[in-house]
Design an enzyme around this catalytic site. Structure first.
Site, PDB file in Angstrom:
ATOM      1  N   PRO A   2       0.832  -1.218   0.000  1.00  0.00           N
ATOM      2  CA  PRO A   2       0.000   0.000   0.000  1.00  0.00           C
ATOM      3  C   PRO A   2       0.862   1.262   0.000  1.00  0.00           C
ATOM      4  CG  PRO A   2      -0.619  -1.498   1.790  1.00  0.00           C
ATOM      5  CD  PRO A   2       0.648  -2.022   1.202  1.00  0.00           C
ATOM      6  N   GLU A   3       0.510   2.206  -0.856  1.00  0.00           N
ATOM      7  CA  GLU A   3       1.225   3.485  -0.928  1.00  0.00           C
ATOM      8  C   GLU A   3       0.264   4.579  -0.459  1.00  0.00           C
ATOM      9  OE1 GLU A   3       3.248   3.935  -4.711  1.00  0.00           O
ATOM     10  OE2 GLU A   3       3.265   1.780  -5.022  1.00  0.00           O
TER      11      GLU A   3
END
Ligand code: ZN
Length: 295
Positions: A2-3
């Site tokens: 996840p960014e």
């Protein structure tokens, strides 16, 4: 992994469910989550606290708790937070019983995620300052900041964009998407971007991140929303994971290369590969002589 857009999606979904609720029970089943702190100490510090606000910095989800305490959650590779799951998920690492009969579980098959409880805003700020550079969508995130941070650096621009201590929240997906939109080759030495390229890259980083947030993140691996649903940005990639497919701009095939140890997608027509710097005049003359001697 996840960014920024994926973590921001989780924050937006989670906040209305948990803000104002009391943590009645915190059960930390995996000591790795809180390391170097003892899970029972952390669980004790969480029990009874009210979740006042859920904010975000870079890829950190920050639970602002009553008593000026902060739980900083990082999902790393495969972490996910699920609100009121219908069945107990496998790989549950932490379980929260919240007021109102709700349940929040942290699941993480690969167990790289962390949950750190800090006392006081100063401790929170110091923790984040040590780990995070400028945050996109804030006034500090300027082309000039980026140019100064990269001055003299010969490492590839992709490595620079991935460095959380320079730019908070950008990972492999959004780095590729931003560099393609800016028409900058990922191998270009960071210190050699022009002022125009920095201005363009600053803008395209925010454009790519915004597009990701609008699509509620990208689910190419384990990323899930708090209700278990998937994001849709993976269907809108302009370059990432498109090896062999035609570039959306020029139609030539997208290439996959490795930069900074990461699979990297590039159109070498739209993003010209950096030229090796011209050597001495002597070499130039030699090349000219060779050309003259040819047929
Ligand atoms: Zn192209």
């Amino acid at each position: 992994m996840p960014e920024l857009p994926e973590v921001e999606t989780i924050r937006r979904q989670l906040a209305p469910h948990v803000e104002g609720r009391r943590i009645e029970v915190a059960e930390i089943l995996d000591a790795r989550w809180t390391r170097p702190y003892h899970p029972e100490t952390v669980a004790g510090g969480l029990t009874g606290a009210v979740i006042e606000r859920v904010t975000r910095a870079g890829k950190y989800l920050i639970w602002e708790l009553s008593g000026e305490r902060f739980l900083l959650v990082h999902l790393r590779m495969t972490g996910a937070l699920l609100f009121d799951p219908s069945v107990e998920p496998i790989h549950t690492r932490t379980r929260f019983e919240l007021s109102g009969g709700h349940r929040l579980v942290y699941v993480d098959p690969r167990r790289f995620g962390t949950g750190h409880l800090l006392a006081g805003a100063d401790a929170r700020d110091a923790y984040l300052a040590e780990r995070l550079g400028a945050e996109p969508f804030t006034p500090e995130f300027t082309a000039d900041y980026l140019r100064r941070a990269a001055r003299g650096r010969i490492a590839p621009i992709k490595a620079f964009v991935l460095d959380q201590r320079r730019i908070a929240g950008v990972g492999n997906i959004y780095a590729d998407e931003a560099l393609f939109r800016a028409r900058i080759h990922p191998l270009r030495p960071a210190g050699r971007l022009t002022a125009v390229q920095w201005a363009r890259l600053r803008d395209t980083i925010e454009e790519a991140l915004s597009a990701g947030i609008d699509a509620k993140g990208a689910s190419i691996d384990d990323f899930r929303h708090v209700d278990g649903a998937r994001g849709s940005f993976q269907d809108r990639f302009q370059i990432h994971l498109r090896a062999g497919e035609p570039c959306i701009d020029c139609g030539r095939p997208v290439r996959k290369i490795v930069v900074a140890g990461r699979g990297t997608y590039v159109c070498e027509h739209c993003q010209p590969r950096p030229q090796a710097r011209r050597r001495t005049t002597l070499v130039g003359r030699g090349a000219a002589a060779t050309r003259r001697a040819g047929p």
